[in-house]
Scaffold this motif. Structure first.
Motif, mmCIF file in Angstrom:
data_model
loop_
_atom_site.group_PDB
_atom_site.id
_atom_site.type_symbol
_atom_site.label_atom_id
_atom_site.label_comp_id
_atom_site.label_asym_id
_atom_site.label_seq_id
_atom_site.Cartn_x
_atom_site.Cartn_y
_atom_site.Cartn_z
ATOM 1 N N ASN A 1 1.969 5.933 -7.345
ATOM 2 C CA ASN A 1 0.843 6.592 -8.009
ATOM 3 C C ASN A 1 1.014 8.110 -7.998
ATOM 4 O O ASN A 1 0.766 8.787 -9.008
ATOM 5 C CB ASN A 1 -0.472 6.207 -7.339
ATOM 6 N N ASN B 1 0.830 -1.207 0.000
ATOM 7 C CA ASN B 1 0.000 0.000 0.000
ATOM 8 C C ASN B 1 0.864 1.256 0.000
ATOM 9 O O ASN B 1 0.578 2.231 -0.709
ATOM 10 C CB ASN B 1 -0.928 0.010 1.224
ATOM 11 N N ASP C 1 4.427 6.010 6.997
ATOM 12 C CA ASP C 1 3.134 6.555 7.396
ATOM 13 C C ASP C 1 3.275 7.127 8.803
ATOM 14 O O ASP C 1 3.580 6.400 9.751
ATOM 15 C CB ASP C 1 2.073 5.446 7.365
ATOM 16 N N THR D 1 2.604 1.467 -3.456
ATOM 17 C CA THR D 1 1.637 1.815 -4.499
ATOM 18 C C THR D 1 1.231 3.274 -4.413
ATOM 19 O O THR D 1 1.164 3.978 -5.433
ATOM 20 C CB THR D 1 0.390 0.916 -4.390
ATOM 21 N N GLU D 2 0.951 3.763 -3.191
ATOM 22 C CA GLU D 2 0.554 5.156 -3.037
ATOM 23 C C GLU D 2 1.666 6.098 -3.487
ATOM 24 O O GLU D 2 1.413 7.088 -4.180
ATOM 25 C CB GLU D 2 0.162 5.442 -1.584
ATOM 26 N N LYS E 1 4.251 10.263 4.877
ATOM 27 C CA LYS E 1 3.207 10.057 3.879
ATOM 28 C C LYS E 1 2.479 11.349 3.514
ATOM 29 O O LYS E 1 2.180 11.587 2.338
ATOM 30 C CB LYS E 1 2.216 9.012 4.414
#
Length: 391
Positions: free
Chosen positions: A290, A283, A353, A286-287, A381
């Motif tokens: 992106n 996750n 994060d 990917t974030e 993040k």
């Protein structure tokens, strides 16, 4: 184990596969993990591959250019599975074109340890990353919590238990949320009065927000509690009276689980962790990718599960996904990854994060960013967009 680590072996040189697998099993044995935690998959049993469980592939090249398993390799690339190309003489000749943008390793006896470590790191199986948080109601299950704490520690888990893990003078609740952020699995002792506690309910909610896996031990005669569906990984274990020594399960001072039951719980914790860690890291990767793509930045995923970026001026950036709280060991890991890449002009960012990390630690990380002599810094993040908008 419900969820296993899937090691996919592709390509040629099948005789060497057993050498690599034996080295990986040796490392797993050092961690006191069962061999069945690792599932070996090749072209003969590829139908057993499960896409939503952690996977890592090794592609053994061919010195004659007789490349096998290309259809499977292409499928894994599409699904984002990490693939490590292993060559024997020359990467460009031994490895197929579809893996040309992957960072490979030349096969040597001296590199066996490194290959095994890459696999274990991809699964987050190294000892200092196997973190468990025990959530319980003191007045109902303290002896069981301590028993599980000691058992998990003996299996090389880094375990958080409030009575053992929070120092004197620390703000209790802030430290608790901070430590939960840094864990991989929450082990819940769901006794009859557990969810009557405000803080126990809060811990459930926190696990959901952070997508932390939950193993729920349900006391005899007690119903399995429904957990917020946004908590994507949660497994209950219904205990019976026979799971406790002398059948005593409701004595807050004397209750104790049978040894074989404790071992079963540890296996389930590792099983849930296997899936949860991969999901959290994916996750984060990917974030970041992106946002990078949206801002016209080309990010490459390396076999060791970190990201690299080649800048127009010839410099390079290494991004290392960090689950939980960045530590000094993360900086050491960053230096190792730079050695792997062999960059001279490089900056390194530990991406993480920052939700629920204590303010004092965030300020410490900011201070390190301003004062660390080496170009190794953290990137939280909430600042991905701002960072990736830079040209």
């Amino acid at each position: 184990m419900r969820h296993k680590y899937q090691l996919i072996l592709l390509g040629s040189e099948k005789a060497i596969r057993s050498t690599i697998v034996a080295q990986i099993y040796s490392k797993i044995s050092e961690l006191r993990l069962p061999e069945e935690a690792l599932k070996i998959i090749d072209s003969n049993n590829i139908d057993e591959y499960v896409g939503n469980q952690p996977a890592f592939a090794i592609y053994l090249g061919d010195t004659n250019g007789d490349f096998k398993d290309l259809d499977i390799t292409q499928r894994l690339i599409r699904e984002g599975t990490m693939i490590l190309p292993v060559f024997f003489k020359a990467f460009s000749k031994d490895i197929p074109d579809i893996l040309s943008n992957q960072n490979g390793i030349e096969f040597k006896d001296t590199e066996l340890d490194r290959i095994a470590n890459i696999v274990l790191e991809s699964f987050e199986l190294l000892r200092n990353t196997r973190k468990v948080f025990i959530s319980y109601k003191r007045m109902e299950s303290s002896p069981i919590a301590i028993q599980l704490y000691e058992a998990l520690e003996s299996y090389h888990f880094d375990v958080f238990l409030d009575t053992h893990s929070i120092g004197k003078g620390e703000p209790f609740q802030d430290e608790l949320w901070h430590r939960m952020t840094d864990c991989d699995v929450i082990l819940v002792l769901n006794t009859p009065g557990f969810l009557e506690s405000h803080w126990c309910k809060e811990e459930f909610a926190e696990a959901a927000v952070k997508q932390i896996g939950i193993v729920q031990l349900v006391w005899p005669g007690h119903k399995i509690e429904k957990i917020d569906p946004s908590s994507h990984i949660s497994y209950p274990i219904q205990l019976t009276q026979s799971d406790f020594f002398d059948g005593i399960y409701n004595n807050k001072d004397q209750s104790k689980l049978l040894t074989e039951v404790v071992e079963k719980i540890i296996m389930e914790v590792e099983s849930v962790r296997a899936r949860n860690l991969a999901a959290r890291q994916d996750n984060l990767i990917t974030e970041f990718r992106n946002i990078a793509e949206k801002n016209g930045r080309l990010i490459t995923v390396q076999p060791e599960r970190f990201l690299t970026e080649d800048l127009p001026n010839g410099n390079h950036v290494i991004y290392i996904p960090t689950i939980g709280v960045p530590q000094s060991t993360s900086c050491q890991s960053a230096e190792i990854k730079n050695e792997i890449m062999g960059y001279e002009d490089v900056s390194i960012r530990l991406i993480y994060d920052d939700l629920r990390i204590r303010d004092k630690w965030l300020k410490h990380l900011e201070w390190l960013n301003d004062n660390f002599k080496k170009d190794i810094k953290t990137l939280k993040k909430q600042e991905f967009e701002k960072w990736l908008q830079k040209k």
